[in-house]
Motif scaffolding. Structure first.
Motif, PDB file in Angstrom:
ATOM      1  N   UNK A 195       0.821  -1.207   0.000  1.00  0.00           N
ATOM      2  CA  UNK A 195       0.000   0.000   0.000  1.00  0.00           C
ATOM      3  C   UNK A 195       0.859   1.263   0.000  1.00  0.00           C
ATOM      4  N   UNK A 196       1.981   1.210   0.676  1.00  0.00           N
ATOM      5  CA  UNK A 196       2.861   2.381   0.693  1.00  0.00           C
ATOM      6  C   UNK A 196       3.419   2.669  -0.699  1.00  0.00           C
ATOM      7  N   UNK A 197       3.679   1.619  -1.470  1.00  0.00           N
ATOM      8  CA  UNK A 197       4.115   1.809  -2.849  1.00  0.00           C
ATOM      9  C   UNK A 197       3.016   2.463  -3.670  1.00  0.00           C
ATOM     10  N   UNK A 198       1.796   2.029  -3.429  1.00  0.00           N
ATOM     11  CA  UNK A 198       0.670   2.599  -4.161  1.00  0.00           C
ATOM     12  C   UNK A 198       0.496   4.079  -3.826  1.00  0.00           C
ATOM     13  N   UNK A 199       0.618   4.428  -2.560  1.00  0.00           N
ATOM     14  CA  UNK A 199       0.417   5.807  -2.116  1.00  0.00           C
ATOM     15  C   UNK A 199       1.566   6.729  -2.502  1.00  0.00           C
ATOM     16  N   UNK A 200       2.672   6.153  -2.966  1.00  0.00           N
ATOM     17  CA  UNK A 200       3.825   6.976  -3.366  1.00  0.00           C
ATOM     18  C   UNK A 200       3.641   7.599  -4.750  1.00  0.00           C
ATOM     19  N   UNK A 201       2.521   7.364  -5.376  1.00  0.00           N
ATOM     20  CA  UNK A 201       2.180   7.888  -6.709  1.00  0.00           C
ATOM     21  C   UNK A 201       2.953   7.209  -7.834  1.00  0.00           C
ATOM     22  N   UNK A 202       3.767   6.224  -7.502  1.00  0.00           N
ATOM     23  CA  UNK A 202       4.574   5.539  -8.525  1.00  0.00           C
ATOM     24  C   UNK A 202       3.692   4.796  -9.523  1.00  0.00           C
ATOM     25  N   UNK A 203       2.545   4.317  -9.049  1.00  0.00           N
ATOM     26  CA  UNK A 203       1.705   3.474  -9.910  1.00  0.00           C
ATOM     27  C   UNK A 203       0.403   4.171 -10.317  1.00  0.00           C
ATOM     28  N   UNK A 207      -9.033  -3.554   2.782  1.00  0.00           N
ATOM     29  CA  UNK A 207      -9.482  -2.221   2.397  1.00  0.00           C
ATOM     30  C   UNK A 207      -8.675  -1.191   3.189  1.00  0.00           C
ATOM     31  N   UNK A 208      -8.127  -0.222   2.447  1.00  0.00           N
ATOM     32  CA  UNK A 208      -7.278   0.819   3.046  1.00  0.00           C
ATOM     33  C   UNK A 208      -8.024   2.151   2.938  1.00  0.00           C
ATOM     34  N   UNK A 209      -8.382   2.717   4.054  1.00  0.00           N
ATOM     35  CA  UNK A 209      -9.094   3.984   4.106  1.00  0.00           C
ATOM     36  C   UNK A 209      -8.072   5.111   4.274  1.00  0.00           C
ATOM     37  N   UNK A 241      -2.494   9.382   5.965  1.00  0.00           N
ATOM     38  CA  UNK A 241      -2.495   8.214   6.868  1.00  0.00           C
ATOM     39  C   UNK A 241      -3.665   7.307   6.457  1.00  0.00           C
ATOM     40  N   UNK A 242      -3.653   6.092   6.930  1.00  0.00           N
ATOM     41  CA  UNK A 242      -4.712   5.172   6.507  1.00  0.00           C
ATOM     42  C   UNK A 242      -5.024   4.159   7.611  1.00  0.00           C
ATOM     43  N   UNK A 243      -6.238   3.657   7.513  1.00  0.00           N
ATOM     44  CA  UNK A 243      -6.684   2.562   8.370  1.00  0.00           C
ATOM     45  C   UNK A 243      -6.886   1.324   7.501  1.00  0.00           C
ATOM     46  N   UNK A 244      -6.699   0.177   8.114  1.00  0.00           N
ATOM     47  CA  UNK A 244      -6.840  -1.083   7.377  1.00  0.00           C
ATOM     48  C   UNK A 244      -7.992  -1.891   7.970  1.00  0.00           C
ATOM     49  N   UNK A 286     -16.840   5.567   8.366  1.00  0.00           N
ATOM     50  CA  UNK A 286     -17.522   6.556   9.202  1.00  0.00           C
ATOM     51  C   UNK A 286     -16.618   7.738   9.577  1.00  0.00           C
ATOM     52  N   UNK A 287     -15.599   7.947   8.746  1.00  0.00           N
ATOM     53  CA  UNK A 287     -14.652   9.041   9.012  1.00  0.00           C
ATOM     54  C   UNK A 287     -14.758  10.040   7.855  1.00  0.00           C
ATOM     55  N   UNK A 288     -15.129  11.272   8.143  1.00  0.00           N
ATOM     56  CA  UNK A 288     -15.344  12.288   7.101  1.00  0.00           C
ATOM     57  C   UNK A 288     -14.048  12.726   6.429  1.00  0.00           C
ATOM     58  N   UNK A 289     -12.897  12.367   7.020  1.00  0.00           N
ATOM     59  CA  UNK A 289     -11.618  12.806   6.444  1.00  0.00           C
ATOM     60  C   UNK A 289     -11.087  11.824   5.390  1.00  0.00           C
ATOM     61  N   UNK A 290     -11.792  10.752   5.134  1.00  0.00           N
ATOM     62  CA  UNK A 290     -11.325   9.758   4.160  1.00  0.00           C
ATOM     63  C   UNK A 290     -11.493  10.318   2.750  1.00  0.00           C
ATOM     64  N   UNK A 291     -10.406  10.315   1.979  1.00  0.00           N
ATOM     65  CA  UNK A 291     -10.454  10.859   0.620  1.00  0.00           C
ATOM     66  C   UNK A 291     -10.406   9.760  -0.454  1.00  0.00           C
TER      67      UNK A 291
END
Length: 577
Positions: free
Chosen positions: A41-49, A100-102, A108-111, A134-139
Motif C-alpha cells: 500500500x505504501x508503494x501505491x500511495x507513493x504515486x509511482x503506480x 481495504x485501506x481507508x 495516513x490510513x486505516x486497514x 464513518x470518518x469524514x476525512x477519508x479521501x
C-alpha cells in the motif's frame, strides 16, 4: 459497527422515510493488476503506480482465476455525498483475502480486513464482507484482492439505514425461497415413504443439494459456520456442492426417465458421468489448485445438464408422455443453470443475478409447474370418477349384483384360506375338526362305520437339524401331495400339526382303513423326496365305537400311533378300545 447493531435491534420508526439506495461501485473503480504480488500500500500511495490504474467500465468486476493481485482505487468524492453519514461497503463474493485501506486527507490510513483468510476474526457474522466507513476525512479507498478463488467483486455502498433495509428485504425473500423448496422437499419425502418410489427420494436429495449449492454460492456457509469450519472448506464449498448437485441430478434423471428401460445407451453415458462426478468430488479434496477443479466442474455441469435435457427430448419424441412434465419444468431450470455456468466461464456477461435470481427463478418455476401438473392430474382423475359414477348410476342393479357375486366369491376364498394349511395347501386342523365332528354325528345317528388314520413322518426333526427348515418344508409339501393323490375321493386328509397328518375315512370299516394305511405307508417309503431321498412314516388307526366322543376317538388313534413308534416305526398299528 455499534451503529449497525443498534439499527438491527431498534424497530424502524417510519416506513414513509426515504432510505438511501445502494450505489453500485463497479464503474467508480480504477483497476491495477499486480503480476508480481509484491506491491504494498505504501508503494501505491507513493504515486509511482498512479498511471497504472485504469478506469473500470464494468458494474461488476470479474477476473475469474488469476495469479495477479488486484488493486482497486475509489475516490470517495464520487460516491459519498454526505461526509457526516455512516456508510457500509459490501463485497458479496467469496474471496480468499480482501483488504481495504481507508486513506485520509493527511495520507495516513486505516486497514480493515476480510475474506476467508480473516474469517475467524470477523466481527459481524454475515454472508458478505462488510467494511464500515464513518470518518469524514477519508479521501480515497484502496482495495486489495488476492487468493486462489475467482477474483470477482460485486460491491455496493450503503448508508446504515439503507443496509438495514437491504438485510430485512434479503432475509425475507431468502426465507420464502428456501421455505418453499423445503416444503416441496418434505412433500416429496412423504410421497417416497408412501409409494416407495426411488425417483421421489432422488428428487428430494436433488432439491436439498440444490439448496446447498445456492447457499454456498450466496456465502451462507460463511455466515452460518464461518467460525466452526476450516478455511479450506470455504474455498472449495461451491465446487463441492456443485458436484453433489450433479450427482443427485444424474440419479434423479436416470430414475425418473427410466433410461435403463427406454434409452439404455443414454443410461450408460450417464452412469459414466456419475462416476466422473464422484471422481471430481474426490478431486476437490486432493487437488492443490482449486481453479482446475472449478473449471472442470463448470464444463461437466454444462455437459451433464445438456445430456439430461436431450434424454428427456428423445423420450418425448418417442411418445412417452411422462417426459412432458420433465421437459417443461426442467427446461427453464436447466437453462438457467447453464446460463449461470456460462457466466462463470465468461461466455456471457457476468452479473450478480447469475448467482441468485436466475437459478432461483428456474427452481421456483419448476416447482410451480410440477404443482400445476399434479393439479391437472387430480382434475383428470376427478373427471374419470364422475364419468364412472354416471355409468354406475345407469347400471346400478347390474353393478350391485356383480358386487354381490364378487363378495360371495371373496367370502368363499376367505373361508378356503382360513381352512387351508398355508404350507401344504391341504385342510388345516380347523377344517379337520369340522369334518370330524360332522362325520362323528353321522356315525352316531345313522350307525355307519367311521375310521380315522393318524400318521407321523419318522425322525422328521433330524431333517430340520441336518438340512434346515426349508428342506423340511419341502418334505412336508411332497408328503401332503402324495397322500392326497392316493386316498379315496370320499376321504379327507389334512395337516394335524407339525409333521402329523390325519385321514378321515367316512363309512369305512377298520379293515378297510388298515388296507388304506398300508398302501399309504408303502407309497411314502418308496417315494424319493428331494435332497433327503427316503423317509418312512408311522401310522395309528382306529374306528368309531359306541359311546365314543371326539376326544376319545382322537386319543385312541394317537395311542395307536405311539404303539407304531414303539415297535420301531415305519409300520401300521391299530386300537379298537
Amino acid at each position: 459497527m455499534f451503529t449497525l447493531v443498534i439499527h438491527l435491534l431498534v424497530p424502524l420508526v417510519s416506513h414513509a422515510a426515504e432510505l438511501s439506495k445502494p450505489i453500485v461501485l463497479g464503474p467508480h473503480y480504477d483497476v491495477f493488476r499486480d503480476p508480481s504480488n509484491d506491491i504494498k500500500i505504501d508503494d501505491i500511495l507513493s504515486d509511482e503506480y498512479d498511471k497504472s490504474f485504469v478506469a473500470s467500465t464494468q458494474n461488476y468486476l470479474f477476473f475469474w482465476h488469476t495469479d495477479d493481485t488486484i488493486w482497486l482505487r475509489l475516490h470517495t468524492d464520487e460516491v459519498i455525498h454526505d461526509k457526516q453519514e455512516s456508510y457500509w461497503l459490501e463485497a458479496t463474493d467469496k474471496i480468499d483475502s480482501i483488504e481495504i485501506f481507508l486513506v485520509k486527507e493527511d495520507d495516513s490510513y486505516e486497514i480493515q480486513k476480510g475474506g476467508i483468510s480473516n474469517i475467524k476474526s470477523k466481527e459481524i457474522q454475515f454472508r458478505s464482507n462488510l467494511f464500515n466507513i464513518n470518518d469524514s476525512s477519508i479521501k480515497e479507498i484502496y482495495i486489495k484482492l488476492d487468493g486462489v478463488l475467482p477474483l470477482n467483486l460485486i460491491s455496493f455502498l450503503y448508508t446504515t439505514n439503507g443496509f438495514v433495509e437491504k438485510i430485512i428485504e434479503y432475509k425475507f425473500l431468502t426465507g420464502i425461497f428456501y421455505g418453499f423448496l423445503s416444503a416441496l422437499s418434505i412433500y416429496n419425502l412423504f410421497l417416497f415413504f408412501s409409494l416407495k418410489e426411488k425417483s421421489y427420494l432422488y428428487y428430494v436429495l436433488y432439491m436439498l443439494s440444490f439448496m446447498l449449492f445456492q447457499a454456498t454460492m450466496n456465502s451462507f456457509d460463511i455466515e452460518l459456520a464461518g467460525r466452526f469450519l476450516p478455511e479450506w472448506f470455504f474455498t472449495r464449498s461451491v465446487v463441492l456442492s456443485c458436484n453433489m448437485l450433479l450427482l443427485f441430478m444424474i440419479l434423479f434423471g436416470r430414475e425418473f426417465l427410466e433410461l435403463k428401460k427406454y434409452l439404455p445407451r443414454h443410461n450408460q453415458m450417464l452412469k459414466v458421468s456419475l462416476w466422473i462426478t464422484i471422481l471430481s468430488f474426490v478431486a476437490v479434496f486432493i487437488t492443490p489448485d482449486v481453479s482446475i477443479v472449478n473449471n472442470f466442474t463448470t464444463i461437466l455441469a454444462i455437459v451433464v445438464l445438456s445430456f439430461l435435457w436431450i434424454s428427456g427430448l428423445c423420450l418425448l419424441l418417442k411418445g412417452h408422455n411422462m417426459a412432458r412434465f420433465y421437459m417443461v419444468g426442467w427446461t427453464v431450470l436447466l437453462g438457467s443453470m447453464i446460463i449461470q455456468a456460462l457466466g462463470f466461464l465468461s461466455i456471457v456477461p457476468f452479473h450478480p443475478r447469475l448467482y441468485e435470481d436466475v437459478p432461483a427463478i428456474g427452481a421456483i418455476f419448476e416447482a410451480i409447474f410440477l404443482s400445476l401438473a399434479l393439479g391437472d392430474k387430480i382434475s383428470i382423475i376427478k373427471k374419470e370418477h364422475q364419468e364412472m359414477q354416471q355409468k354406475l348410476n345407469e347400471t346400478l342393479e347390474h353393478k350391485i349384483k356383480e358386487r354381490t357375486q364378487q363378495l360371495e366369491k371373496a367370502k368363499l376364498e376367505f373361508e378356503n384360506l382360513a381352512n387351508t394349511d398355508r404350507l401344504t395347501q391341504i385342510p388345516n386342523r380347523v377344517r379337520l375338526d369340522h369334518v370330524l365332528e360332522d362325520e362323528l354325528k353321522r356315525a352316531q345317528n345313522q350307525e355307519v362305520p367311521l375310521s380315522i388314520i393318524l400318521l407321523d413322518i419318522d425322525h422328521f426333526k433330524a431333517v430340520n437339524d441336518e438340512f434346515g427348515h426349508q428342506v423340511g418344508d419341502i418334505v412336508l409339501v411332497d408328503a401332503a401331495k402324495l397322500l392326497k393323490d392316493n386316498i379315496r375321493e370320499m376321504d379327507t386328509i389334512g395337516r394335524w400339526g407339525g409333521e402329523e397328518f390325519l385321514v378321515i375315512c367316512p363309512q369305512t370299516t377298520l379293515e378297510d382303513a388298515l388296507q388304506l394305511s398300508k398302501k399309504l405307508r408303502k407309497k411314502l417309503e418308496n417315494h424319493s423326496f428331494p435332497i433327503v431321498e427316503r423317509k418312512t412314516s408311522s401310522f395309528g388307526v382306529t374306528c368309531y365305537a359306541q359311546g365314543d366322543s371326539l376326544n376319545t376317538l382322537i386319543s385312541r388313534c394317537d395311542k395307536a400311533l405311539y404303539h407304531a413308534k414303539d415297535k420301531g416305526r415305519n409300520c401300521v398299528e391299530y386300537l379298537i378300545r
